[in-house]
Design a protein around this motif. Sequence first.
Motif, PDB file in Angstrom:
ATOM      1  N   VAL A  77       0.867  -1.186   0.000  1.00  0.00           N
ATOM      2  CA  VAL A  77       0.000   0.000   0.000  1.00  0.00           C
ATOM      3  C   VAL A  77       0.903   1.235   0.000  1.00  0.00           C
ATOM      4  CG1 VAL A  77      -1.688   1.278   1.371  1.00  0.00           C
ATOM      5  CG2 VAL A  77      -1.796  -1.208   1.287  1.00  0.00           C
ATOM      6  N   PRO A  78       0.613   2.225  -0.847  1.00  0.00           N
ATOM      7  CA  PRO A  78       1.429   3.442  -0.800  1.00  0.00           C
ATOM      8  C   PRO A  78       1.261   4.143   0.553  1.00  0.00           C
ATOM      9  CG  PRO A  78      -0.047   3.451  -2.708  1.00  0.00           C
ATOM     10  CD  PRO A  78      -0.455   2.303  -1.852  1.00  0.00           C
ATOM     11  N   ILE A  79       2.366   4.457   1.172  1.00  0.00           N
ATOM     12  CA  ILE A  79       2.323   5.081   2.495  1.00  0.00           C
ATOM     13  C   ILE A  79       2.997   6.438   2.413  1.00  0.00           C
ATOM     14  CG2 ILE A  79       3.088   4.882   4.886  1.00  0.00           C
ATOM     15  CD1 ILE A  79       3.252   1.747   4.008  1.00  0.00           C
ATOM     16  N   THR A  80       2.268   7.448   2.830  1.00  0.00           N
ATOM     17  CA  THR A  80       2.827   8.793   2.825  1.00  0.00           C
ATOM     18  C   THR A  80       3.465   9.072   4.176  1.00  0.00           C
ATOM     19  OG1 THR A  80       1.154   9.505   1.262  1.00  0.00           O
ATOM     20  CG2 THR A  80       2.288  11.234   2.480  1.00  0.00           C
ATOM     21  N   PHE A  81       4.742   9.326   4.171  1.00  0.00           N
ATOM     22  CA  PHE A  81       5.452   9.669   5.399  1.00  0.00           C
ATOM     23  C   PHE A  81       5.503  11.187   5.531  1.00  0.00           C
ATOM     24  CE2 PHE A  81       6.859   5.394   4.684  1.00  0.00           C
ATOM     25  CZ  PHE A  81       7.099   4.875   5.937  1.00  0.00           C
ATOM     26  N   ARG A  82       5.186  11.673   6.726  1.00  0.00           N
ATOM     27  CA  ARG A  82       5.367  13.099   7.039  1.00  0.00           C
ATOM     28  C   ARG A  82       6.246  13.169   8.287  1.00  0.00           C
ATOM     29  NH1 ARG A  82       2.585  17.031   4.757  1.00  0.00           N
ATOM     30  NH2 ARG A  82       2.274  18.273   6.622  1.00  0.00           N
ATOM     31  N   ILE A  83       7.418  13.733   8.103  1.00  0.00           N
ATOM     32  CA  ILE A  83       8.422  13.669   9.157  1.00  0.00           C
ATOM     33  C   ILE A  83       9.015  15.041   9.408  1.00  0.00           C
ATOM     34  CG2 ILE A  83      10.749  12.745   9.609  1.00  0.00           C
ATOM     35  CD1 ILE A  83       9.811  10.148   8.552  1.00  0.00           C
ATOM     36  N   THR A  84       9.263  15.321  10.672  1.00  0.00           N
ATOM     37  CA  THR A  84       9.961  16.555  11.010  1.00  0.00           C
ATOM     38  C   THR A  84      10.925  16.266  12.156  1.00  0.00           C
ATOM     39  OG1 THR A  84       9.690  18.915  11.487  1.00  0.00           O
ATOM     40  CG2 THR A  84       8.243  17.395  12.678  1.00  0.00           C
ATOM     41  N   SER A  85      11.720  17.258  12.500  1.00  0.00           N
ATOM     42  CA  SER A  85      12.710  17.074  13.555  1.00  0.00           C
ATOM     43  C   SER A  85      12.455  18.060  14.682  1.00  0.00           C
ATOM     44  CB  SER A  85      14.118  17.288  12.994  1.00  0.00           C
ATOM     45  OG  SER A  85      15.040  17.412  14.059  1.00  0.00           O
ATOM     46  N   ALA A  86      12.746  17.622  15.911  1.00  0.00           N
ATOM     47  CA  ALA A  86      12.585  18.503  17.061  1.00  0.00           C
ATOM     48  C   ALA A  86      13.878  19.241  17.379  1.00  0.00           C
ATOM     49  CB  ALA A  86      12.137  17.693  18.279  1.00  0.00           C
ATOM     50  N   ASP A  87      14.971  18.905  16.723  1.00  0.00           N
ATOM     51  CA  ASP A  87      16.242  19.562  17.038  1.00  0.00           C
ATOM     52  C   ASP A  87      17.167  19.645  15.819  1.00  0.00           C
ATOM     53  OD1 ASP A  87      17.007  16.772  17.148  1.00  0.00           O
ATOM     54  OD2 ASP A  87      16.311  16.784  19.236  1.00  0.00           O
ATOM     55  N   ALA A  88      18.036  18.672  15.670  1.00  0.00           N
ATOM     56  CA  ALA A  88      19.033  18.727  14.603  1.00  0.00           C
ATOM     57  C   ALA A  88      18.476  18.098  13.323  1.00  0.00           C
ATOM     58  CB  ALA A  88      20.290  17.990  15.046  1.00  0.00           C
ATOM     59  N   HIS A 139      12.240   1.397  14.039  1.00  0.00           N
ATOM     60  CA  HIS A 139      11.878   0.155  13.360  1.00  0.00           C
ATOM     61  C   HIS A 139      10.616   0.367  12.544  1.00  0.00           C
ATOM     62  CE1 HIS A 139      14.631  -2.594  15.482  1.00  0.00           C
ATOM     63  NE2 HIS A 139      14.562  -1.660  16.405  1.00  0.00           N
ATOM     64  N   LEU A 140      10.572  -0.313  11.427  1.00  0.00           N
ATOM     65  CA  LEU A 140       9.360  -0.326  10.614  1.00  0.00           C
ATOM     66  C   LEU A 140       8.955  -1.783  10.463  1.00  0.00           C
ATOM     67  CD1 LEU A 140       7.494   1.467   8.753  1.00  0.00           C
ATOM     68  CD2 LEU A 140       8.859   0.577   6.883  1.00  0.00           C
ATOM     69  N   ASP A 141       7.738  -2.070  10.860  1.00  0.00           N
ATOM     70  CA  ASP A 141       7.229  -3.431  10.794  1.00  0.00           C
ATOM     71  C   ASP A 141       6.179  -3.470   9.683  1.00  0.00           C
ATOM     72  OD1 ASP A 141       6.847  -6.021  11.437  1.00  0.00           O
ATOM     73  OD2 ASP A 141       6.149  -5.689  13.487  1.00  0.00           O
ATOM     74  N   VAL A 142       6.519  -4.095   8.570  1.00  0.00           N
ATOM     75  CA  VAL A 142       5.567  -4.193   7.457  1.00  0.00           C
ATOM     76  C   VAL A 142       4.833  -5.522   7.584  1.00  0.00           C
ATOM     77  CG1 VAL A 142       5.282  -4.174   4.957  1.00  0.00           C
ATOM     78  CG2 VAL A 142       7.109  -2.833   6.001  1.00  0.00           C
ATOM     79  N   VAL A 143       3.518  -5.441   7.771  1.00  0.00           N
ATOM     80  CA  VAL A 143       2.719  -6.656   7.985  1.00  0.00           C
ATOM     81  C   VAL A 143       1.758  -6.837   6.802  1.00  0.00           C
ATOM     82  CG1 VAL A 143       2.852  -6.433  10.498  1.00  0.00           C
ATOM     83  CG2 VAL A 143       0.916  -5.438   9.287  1.00  0.00           C
ATOM     84  N   PRO A 144       1.279  -8.077   6.583  1.00  0.00           N
ATOM     85  CA  PRO A 144       0.304  -8.288   5.504  1.00  0.00           C
ATOM     86  C   PRO A 144      -0.922  -7.395   5.689  1.00  0.00           C
ATOM     87  CG  PRO A 144       1.081 -10.387   6.369  1.00  0.00           C
ATOM     88  CD  PRO A 144       1.622  -9.323   7.279  1.00  0.00           C
ATOM     89  N   ARG A 145      -1.523  -7.026   4.585  1.00  0.00           N
ATOM     90  CA  ARG A 145      -2.625  -6.068   4.580  1.00  0.00           C
ATOM     91  C   ARG A 145      -3.775  -6.450   5.517  1.00  0.00           C
ATOM     92  NH1 ARG A 145      -3.933  -3.771  -1.426  1.00  0.00           N
ATOM     93  NH2 ARG A 145      -5.383  -2.192  -0.695  1.00  0.00           N
ATOM     94  N   ASP A 146      -4.187  -7.724   5.473  1.00  0.00           N
ATOM     95  CA  ASP A 146      -5.338  -8.126   6.284  1.00  0.00           C
ATOM     96  C   ASP A 146      -5.002  -8.090   7.773  1.00  0.00           C
ATOM     97  OD1 ASP A 146      -3.578 -10.106   5.684  1.00  0.00           O
ATOM     98  OD2 ASP A 146      -5.052 -11.722   5.635  1.00  0.00           O
ATOM     99  N   GLN A 147      -3.731  -8.387   8.093  1.00  0.00           N
ATOM    100  CA  GLN A 147      -3.320  -8.321   9.505  1.00  0.00           C
ATOM    101  C   GLN A 147      -3.354  -6.875   9.993  1.00  0.00           C
ATOM    102  OE1 GLN A 147       0.519 -10.125  10.364  1.00  0.00           O
ATOM    103  NE2 GLN A 147       0.561  -9.187  12.384  1.00  0.00           N
ATOM    104  N   PHE A 148      -2.927  -5.956   9.134  1.00  0.00           N
ATOM    105  CA  PHE A 148      -2.919  -4.543   9.519  1.00  0.00           C
ATOM    106  C   PHE A 148      -4.338  -4.059   9.803  1.00  0.00           C
ATOM    107  CE2 PHE A 148      -3.100   0.009   8.646  1.00  0.00           C
ATOM    108  CZ  PHE A 148      -2.065   0.470   9.441  1.00  0.00           C
ATOM    109  N   ALA A 149      -5.280  -4.485   8.960  1.00  0.00           N
ATOM    110  CA  ALA A 149      -6.661  -4.032   9.108  1.00  0.00           C
ATOM    111  C   ALA A 149      -7.243  -4.415  10.465  1.00  0.00           C
ATOM    112  CB  ALA A 149      -7.514  -4.609   7.979  1.00  0.00           C
TER     113      ALA A 149
END
Length: 162
Positions: A77-88, A139-149
Amino acid sequence: MLIGVALLSTRYYMVDLPVWHFLGGGNGPDPVTLHLRGEFVESNLGAAEGPAGSLTVRMIAQQFDFVPQCIVVPAGVPITFRITSADAVHMLSFLGTDYGLKAVPGVVTEATFTFAKAGEFKIPCHEFCGAGHYAMRGHLDVVPRDQFASLLPGERRTCEPR
Ligand SMILES: [Cu+2]
Protein backbone atom coordinates in the motif's frame (compact mmCIF):
# COMPACT_ATOMS: atom_id res chain seq x y z
CA MET A 1 35.61 31.36 -1.29
CA LEU A 2 33.95 29.79 -4.36
CA ILE A 3 34.26 26.36 -2.83
CA GLY A 4 32.73 27.69 0.37
CA VAL A 5 29.74 29.11 -1.51
CA ALA A 6 29.30 25.89 -3.48
CA LEU A 7 29.42 23.84 -0.28
CA LEU A 8 26.86 26.04 1.46
CA SER A 9 24.50 26.00 -1.51
CA THR A 10 24.37 22.20 -1.39
CA ARG A 11 23.56 22.40 2.33
CA TYR A 12 20.47 24.52 1.81
CA TYR A 13 18.31 22.32 4.03
CA MET A 14 20.86 22.18 6.82
CA VAL A 15 21.86 25.83 6.97
CA ASP A 16 19.43 28.21 5.29
CA LEU A 17 16.09 26.65 6.19
CA PRO A 18 16.72 26.25 9.94
CA VAL A 19 18.01 29.84 10.08
CA TRP A 20 15.00 31.05 8.07
CA HIS A 21 12.57 29.32 10.40
CA PHE A 22 14.42 30.49 13.47
CA LEU A 23 13.94 34.04 12.23
CA GLY A 24 10.20 33.47 11.93
CA GLY A 25 9.94 32.66 8.26
CA GLY A 26 8.00 29.80 6.72
CA ASN A 27 4.98 28.12 8.21
CA GLY A 28 6.35 24.73 9.13
CA PRO A 29 5.98 23.23 12.61
CA ASP A 30 7.83 24.98 15.40
CA PRO A 31 10.40 22.48 16.75
CA VAL A 32 9.89 23.79 20.29
CA THR A 33 6.13 23.19 20.50
CA LEU A 34 6.05 20.17 18.19
CA HIS A 35 4.96 17.71 20.88
CA LEU A 36 2.37 20.04 22.35
CA ARG A 37 0.17 21.20 19.48
CA GLY A 38 -0.47 20.85 15.79
CA GLU A 39 0.01 17.94 13.47
CA PHE A 40 2.77 16.26 15.44
CA VAL A 41 1.19 15.92 18.88
CA GLU A 42 1.78 12.53 20.45
CA SER A 43 -1.73 11.18 19.73
CA ASN A 44 -1.41 11.98 16.04
CA LEU A 45 1.87 10.13 15.46
CA GLY A 46 2.22 6.77 13.76
CA ALA A 47 0.11 5.33 10.96
CA ALA A 48 -3.30 6.93 10.41
CA GLU A 49 -5.89 6.23 7.76
CA GLY A 50 -7.08 9.22 5.78
CA PRO A 51 -9.90 9.70 3.31
CA ALA A 52 -10.26 7.08 0.54
CA GLY A 53 -8.18 4.55 2.47
CA SER A 54 -4.94 6.50 2.13
CA LEU A 55 -2.36 5.90 4.82
CA THR A 56 -0.19 8.56 6.41
CA VAL A 57 2.64 7.97 8.87
CA ARG A 58 3.67 10.91 11.04
CA MET A 59 6.93 10.76 12.89
CA ILE A 60 9.33 12.98 14.83
CA ALA A 61 13.08 12.53 14.75
CA GLN A 62 14.91 13.92 17.77
CA GLN A 63 18.19 13.45 19.60
CA PHE A 64 18.47 10.45 19.86
CA ASP A 65 15.39 8.51 18.92
CA PHE A 66 12.36 8.41 16.71
CA VAL A 67 8.82 8.97 17.96
CA PRO A 68 7.21 6.51 17.65
CA GLN A 69 10.15 4.16 17.95
CA CYS A 70 8.37 1.55 15.86
CA ILE A 71 5.68 1.90 13.22
CA VAL A 72 3.49 -0.82 11.76
CA VAL A 73 2.32 -0.44 8.15
CA PRO A 74 0.64 -2.74 5.62
CA ALA A 75 2.52 -4.28 2.69
CA GLY A 76 1.72 -3.29 -0.88
CA VAL A 77 0.00 0.00 0.00
CA PRO A 78 1.43 3.44 -0.80
CA ILE A 79 2.32 5.08 2.50
CA THR A 80 2.83 8.79 2.82
CA PHE A 81 5.45 9.67 5.40
CA ARG A 82 5.37 13.10 7.04
CA ILE A 83 8.42 13.67 9.16
CA THR A 84 9.96 16.56 11.01
CA SER A 85 12.71 17.07 13.55
CA ALA A 86 12.59 18.50 17.06
CA ASP A 87 16.24 19.56 17.04
CA ALA A 88 19.03 18.73 14.60
CA VAL A 89 18.91 17.45 11.04
CA HIS A 90 18.44 13.68 10.94
CA MET A 91 18.42 11.28 8.03
CA LEU A 92 16.29 8.16 8.12
CA SER A 93 17.17 5.27 5.91
CA PHE A 94 15.11 2.11 5.67
CA LEU A 95 17.76 -0.61 5.69
CA GLY A 96 17.32 -3.08 2.85
CA THR A 97 15.46 -0.57 0.63
CA ASP A 98 16.43 2.48 -1.42
CA TYR A 99 14.15 4.68 0.66
CA GLY A 100 15.42 7.51 2.80
CA LEU A 101 14.03 10.66 4.37
CA LYS A 102 15.61 13.77 5.77
CA ALA A 103 14.11 15.21 8.96
CA VAL A 104 14.70 18.97 9.25
CA PRO A 105 13.58 21.19 12.14
CA GLY A 106 10.79 23.55 11.12
CA VAL A 107 10.06 21.68 7.91
CA VAL A 108 7.81 18.73 7.11
CA THR A 109 9.42 16.25 4.75
CA GLU A 110 6.84 14.28 2.80
CA ALA A 111 7.39 11.24 0.61
CA THR A 112 5.32 8.25 -0.44
CA PHE A 113 6.82 4.78 -0.35
CA THR A 114 5.37 1.34 -0.98
CA PHE A 115 6.82 -1.71 0.74
CA ALA A 116 6.06 -4.68 -1.50
CA LYS A 117 6.52 -7.47 1.04
CA ALA A 118 6.01 -7.96 4.74
CA GLY A 119 9.17 -7.73 6.83
CA GLU A 120 11.03 -5.78 9.46
CA PHE A 121 13.18 -2.84 8.56
CA LYS A 122 15.62 -1.04 10.80
CA ILE A 123 15.64 2.74 10.48
CA PRO A 124 19.06 4.02 11.49
CA CYS A 125 19.87 7.72 11.48
CA HIS A 126 22.35 8.45 8.70
CA GLU A 127 23.16 12.04 9.51
CA PHE A 128 25.54 12.71 12.36
CA CYS A 129 23.38 14.49 14.93
CA GLY A 130 25.36 14.35 18.17
CA ALA A 131 26.79 12.08 20.83
CA GLY A 132 24.00 9.50 20.78
CA HIS A 133 23.78 9.32 16.99
CA TYR A 134 25.24 5.80 16.79
CA ALA A 135 22.34 4.43 18.88
CA MET A 136 19.58 6.31 17.08
CA ARG A 137 17.41 3.80 15.29
CA GLY A 138 13.76 3.10 14.76
CA HIS A 139 11.88 0.15 13.36
CA LEU A 140 9.36 -0.33 10.61
CA ASP A 141 7.23 -3.43 10.79
CA VAL A 142 5.57 -4.19 7.46
CA VAL A 143 2.72 -6.66 7.98
CA PRO A 144 0.30 -8.29 5.50
CA ARG A 145 -2.63 -6.07 4.58
CA ASP A 146 -5.34 -8.13 6.28
CA GLN A 147 -3.32 -8.32 9.51
CA PHE A 148 -2.92 -4.54 9.52
CA ALA A 149 -6.66 -4.03 9.11
CA SER A 150 -7.32 -5.98 12.32
CA LEU A 151 -4.94 -3.89 14.44
CA LEU A 152 -6.24 -1.25 16.80
CA PRO A 153 -4.80 2.26 16.36
CA GLY A 154 -2.64 1.83 19.49
CA GLU A 155 -1.19 -1.41 18.14
CA ARG A 156 0.07 0.37 15.05
CA ARG A 157 2.56 2.35 17.08
CA THR A 158 4.34 -0.49 18.80
CA CYS A 159 6.32 -3.56 17.84
CA GLU A 160 5.23 -5.49 20.92
CA PRO A 161 4.45 -9.08 19.96
CA ARG A 162 0.85 -9.47 18.86
CU1 LIG B 1 21.86 10.94 13.82
